[in-house]
Design an enzyme around this catalytic site. Structure first.
Site, PDB file in Angstrom:
ATOM      1  N   ASP A  51      19.695  38.608  78.437  1.00  0.00           N
ATOM      2  CA  ASP A  51      18.241  38.754  78.408  1.00  0.00           C
ATOM      3  C   ASP A  51      17.634  37.844  77.344  1.00  0.00           C
ATOM      4  O   ASP A  51      16.547  37.294  77.529  1.00  0.00           O
ATOM      5  CB  ASP A  51      17.863  40.209  78.110  1.00  0.00           C
ATOM      6  N   ARG A 154      -0.102  54.211  58.342  1.00  0.00           N
ATOM      7  CA  ARG A 154       0.694  53.853  57.158  1.00  0.00           C
ATOM      8  C   ARG A 154       2.161  54.035  57.508  1.00  0.00           C
ATOM      9  O   ARG A 154       2.539  55.080  58.039  1.00  0.00           O
ATOM     10  CB  ARG A 154       0.344  54.742  55.966  1.00  0.00           C
ATOM     11  N   ASP A 156       6.136  51.609  58.201  1.00  0.00           N
ATOM     12  CA  ASP A 156       6.839  50.320  58.166  1.00  0.00           C
ATOM     13  C   ASP A 156       6.187  49.280  59.070  1.00  0.00           C
ATOM     14  O   ASP A 156       6.181  48.095  58.754  1.00  0.00           O
ATOM     15  CB  ASP A 156       8.296  50.500  58.621  1.00  0.00           C
ATOM     16  N   TYR A 169      13.400  46.734  72.231  1.00  0.00           N
ATOM     17  CA  TYR A 169      13.071  47.281  70.908  1.00  0.00           C
ATOM     18  C   TYR A 169      12.255  48.576  71.034  1.00  0.00           C
ATOM     19  O   TYR A 169      12.490  49.573  70.356  1.00  0.00           O
ATOM     20  CB  TYR A 169      12.286  46.216  70.126  1.00  0.00           C
ATOM     21  N   ASN A 170      11.289  48.557  71.946  1.00  0.00           N
ATOM     22  CA  ASN A 170      10.441  49.728  72.177  1.00  0.00           C
ATOM     23  C   ASN A 170      11.240  51.019  72.360  1.00  0.00           C
ATOM     24  O   ASN A 170      10.881  52.062  71.830  1.00  0.00           O
ATOM     25  CB  ASN A 170       9.572  49.458  73.421  1.00  0.00           C
ATOM     26  N   LYS A 171      12.341  50.911  73.086  1.00  0.00           N
ATOM     27  CA  LYS A 171      13.163  52.104  73.349  1.00  0.00           C
ATOM     28  C   LYS A 171      13.806  52.597  72.065  1.00  0.00           C
ATOM     29  O   LYS A 171      13.876  53.802  71.819  1.00  0.00           O
ATOM     30  CB  LYS A 171      14.230  51.789  74.399  1.00  0.00           C
ATOM     31  N   SER A 172      14.253  51.661  71.226  1.00  0.00           N
ATOM     32  CA  SER A 172      14.877  52.051  69.950  1.00  0.00           C
ATOM     33  C   SER A 172      13.891  52.760  69.032  1.00  0.00           C
ATOM     34  O   SER A 172      14.289  53.498  68.137  1.00  0.00           O
ATOM     35  CB  SER A 172      15.420  50.825  69.220  1.00  0.00           C
ATOM     36  N   ALA A 191       8.466  54.141  61.786  1.00  0.00           N
ATOM     37  CA  ALA A 191       8.526  54.978  60.586  1.00  0.00           C
ATOM     38  C   ALA A 191       7.147  55.213  59.957  1.00  0.00           C
ATOM     39  O   ALA A 191       6.873  54.781  58.835  1.00  0.00           O
ATOM     40  CB  ALA A 191       9.483  54.359  59.558  1.00  0.00           C
TER      41      ALA A 191
HETATM   42  P1  NAP Z   1      19.395  40.314  70.306  1.00  0.00           P
HETATM   43  O1  NAP Z   1      19.457  40.821  68.913  1.00  0.00           O
HETATM   44  O2  NAP Z   1      20.600  39.710  70.925  1.00  0.00           O
HETATM   45  O3  NAP Z   1      18.827  41.462  71.287  1.00  0.00           O
HETATM   46  C1  NAP Z   1      19.077  42.780  71.107  1.00  0.00           C
HETATM   47  C2  NAP Z   1      19.500  43.405  72.428  1.00  0.00           C
HETATM   48  O4  NAP Z   1      18.328  43.607  73.238  1.00  0.00           O
HETATM   49  C3  NAP Z   1      20.451  42.563  73.262  1.00  0.00           C
HETATM   50  O5  NAP Z   1      21.448  43.409  73.749  1.00  0.00           O
HETATM   51  C4  NAP Z   1      19.573  42.051  74.371  1.00  0.00           C
HETATM   52  O6  NAP Z   1      20.278  41.790  75.565  1.00  0.00           O
HETATM   53  C5  NAP Z   1      18.662  43.229  74.569  1.00  0.00           C
HETATM   54  N1  NAP Z   1      17.420  42.992  75.294  1.00  0.00           N
HETATM   55  C6  NAP Z   1      16.557  41.945  75.219  1.00  0.00           C
HETATM   56  N2  NAP Z   1      15.520  42.139  76.040  1.00  0.00           N
HETATM   57  C7  NAP Z   1      15.717  43.330  76.652  1.00  0.00           C
HETATM   58  C8  NAP Z   1      14.985  44.086  77.607  1.00  0.00           C
HETATM   59  N3  NAP Z   1      13.816  43.645  78.085  1.00  0.00           N
HETATM   60  N4  NAP Z   1      15.470  45.294  77.998  1.00  0.00           N
HETATM   61  C9  NAP Z   1      16.643  45.763  77.515  1.00  0.00           C
HETATM   62  N5  NAP Z   1      17.381  45.095  76.606  1.00  0.00           N
HETATM   63  C10 NAP Z   1      16.917  43.894  76.178  1.00  0.00           C
HETATM   64  O7  NAP Z   1      18.173  39.271  70.386  1.00  0.00           O
HETATM   65  P2  NAP Z   1      17.648  38.549  71.678  1.00  0.00           P
HETATM   66  O8  NAP Z   1      18.702  38.575  72.732  1.00  0.00           O
HETATM   67  O9  NAP Z   1      17.050  37.257  71.253  1.00  0.00           O
HETATM   68  O10 NAP Z   1      16.468  39.524  72.157  1.00  0.00           O
HETATM   69  C11 NAP Z   1      15.294  39.679  71.405  1.00  0.00           C
HETATM   70  C12 NAP Z   1      14.851  41.094  71.624  1.00  0.00           C
HETATM   71  O11 NAP Z   1      15.731  41.962  70.950  1.00  0.00           O
HETATM   72  C13 NAP Z   1      13.496  41.432  71.089  1.00  0.00           C
HETATM   73  O12 NAP Z   1      12.469  41.076  71.973  1.00  0.00           O
HETATM   74  C14 NAP Z   1      13.603  42.940  70.889  1.00  0.00           C
HETATM   75  O13 NAP Z   1      13.153  43.638  72.043  1.00  0.00           O
HETATM   76  C15 NAP Z   1      15.086  43.196  70.775  1.00  0.00           C
HETATM   77  N6  NAP Z   1      15.372  43.770  69.461  1.00  0.00           N
HETATM   78  C16 NAP Z   1      15.771  45.062  69.417  1.00  0.00           C
HETATM   79  C17 NAP Z   1      15.966  45.689  68.197  1.00  0.00           C
HETATM   80  C18 NAP Z   1      16.386  47.129  68.195  1.00  0.00           C
HETATM   81  O14 NAP Z   1      16.541  47.704  69.272  1.00  0.00           O
HETATM   82  N7  NAP Z   1      16.525  47.734  67.016  1.00  0.00           N
HETATM   83  C19 NAP Z   1      15.789  44.996  67.009  1.00  0.00           C
HETATM   84  C20 NAP Z   1      15.391  43.656  67.084  1.00  0.00           C
HETATM   85  C21 NAP Z   1      15.178  43.060  68.328  1.00  0.00           C
HETATM   86  P3  NAP Z   1      21.233  40.486  75.735  1.00  0.00           P
HETATM   87  O15 NAP Z   1      22.478  40.816  74.967  1.00  0.00           O
HETATM   88  O16 NAP Z   1      21.455  40.452  77.212  1.00  0.00           O
HETATM   89  O17 NAP Z   1      20.531  39.278  75.195  1.00  0.00           O
END
Ligand code: NAP
Ligand code: MN
Length: 274
Positions: A51, A154, A156, A169-172, A191
């Site tokens: 993704d 107020r 993070d 990210y939204n789900k997390s 938070a």
């Molecule tokens: P990454 O750190 O590799 O992504 C985190 C995970 O999110 C990967 O497993 C990625 O899948 C998955 N992902 C991305 N888009 C998704 C979607 N629409 N639905 C479900 N899972 C999805 O970084 P990246 O691959 O460049 O992706 C950036 C995205 O990571 C951001 O847009 C944000 O949504 C997400 N993120 C999540 C967190 C968290 O959950 N705490 C923190 C920071 C960012 P792939 O392994 O297939 O790439």
């Protein structure tokens, strides 16, 4: 008989060995069928990886959204933007040859960033989400829905996600999963401080496409702003405005995994039946 023009494609692959191999093989198959690569003005952008790779491809071609369709091949685990496997390349090329311009489209997030110095204002489209966070101190933001003051936040930080971004990210952050046919945006808290003095809604909130959310921020130079996988360096952001974009992202619809099946496969268990 008039044969329609063949589609032109562009390929974006991540660095993994599997993706690089798939890219070489795909290029060979495309050449065999005389399907041209056109990195500047493709009809279809093919991403090979995860993704994250599709997110990169989206940002690379976000100036061509009205013309371009995307197609994702996954070389790792099941993805939300990736419908094809790397061992299905022949079938994929056959679909490209039979292409009739069919597509399915999903909503995008429009982000407008207003700076203290008006000329620095920025505009972005996000496929997953935009987050604003503050690290060293509590972030304080006045949140408005349309013109109306809603709450003083107020905590993070705050996130605004698209329906297809709702599984990321939204789900997390405890956000709901929204079907991508719903033209809406979701605001989630990171938070939040909640006690007798400070109060926020405390639950995710979904707005419709004729509404918008804005956030007025305290003056500070330590905000972290992200649009999908990109962090946006900035020092004087004053206000952010979020709305459902007029633009949408289009995917080829040769095949289409049912959204809830994708959710189940990714988060609950892999379906056994094909
Ligand atoms: P990454 O750190 O590799 O992504 C985190 C995970 O999110 C990967 O497993 C990625 O899948 C998955 N992902 C991305 N888009 C998704 C979607 N629409 N639905 C479900 N899972 C999805 O970084 P990246 O691959 O460049 O992706 C950036 C995205 O990571 C951001 O847009 C944000 O949504 C997400 N993120 C999540 C967190 C968290 O959950 N705490 C923190 C920071 C960012 P792939 O392994 O297939 O790439
Ligand atoms: Mn990734």
């Amino acid at each position: 008989m008039l044969t329609p023009d063949k589609v032109k494609v562009s390929i974006i692959a991540n660095d993994s060995m599997k993706s690089q191999k798939a890219q070489i093989r795909l290029k060979q198959l495309l050449a065999d069928k005389e399907i041209k690569i056109d990195e500047k003005e493709p009809d279809i952008v093919i991403s090979i990886g995860g993704d994250g790779t599709l997110l990169s491809a989206f940002h690379r071609y976000s100036h061509l959204l009205s013309k371009v369709r995307f197609l994702g091949i996954h070389t790792g685990h099941l993805g939300f933007y990736t419908d094809w496997r790397d061992y299905e390349l022949e079938e994929l090329v056959a679909s490209l040859l039979a292409d009739e311009g069919e597509s399915v489209s999903y909503p995008l997030l429009d982000v407008y960033i207003e700076h203290k110095e008006a000329e620095k204002s920025q505009h972005f489209l996000a496929l997953n989400e935009c987050t604003i966070r503050r690290v060293n101190k509590t972030m304080v933001a006045d949140v408005f829905i349309k013109e109306d003051f809603f709450e003083r936040f107020r905590g993070d930080g705050l996130s605004v996600a698209t329906p297809t971004g709702s599984t990321a990210y939204n789900k997390s952050m405890g956000g709901a999963i929204i079907h991508p046919r719903i033209n809406a945006l979701q605001l989630t808290e990171i938070a939040s401080l909640n006690n007798r003095v400070y109060r926020t809604l405390g639950s995710p909130l979904v707005i419709a496409s004729n509404e918008w959310i804005s956030m007025k921020l305290d003056e500070a130079d330590d905000y972290l702003l992200s649009v999908d996988q990109l962090s946006i360096p900035q020092s004087s952001v004053k206000e952010l405005t979020f709305s459902v974009a007029n633009e949408r992202i289009k995917f080829t619809s040769y095949r289409h995994t049912h959204f809830w099946r994708r959710v189940k496969d990714a988060f609950i268990e892999e379906s056994t039946e094909e």
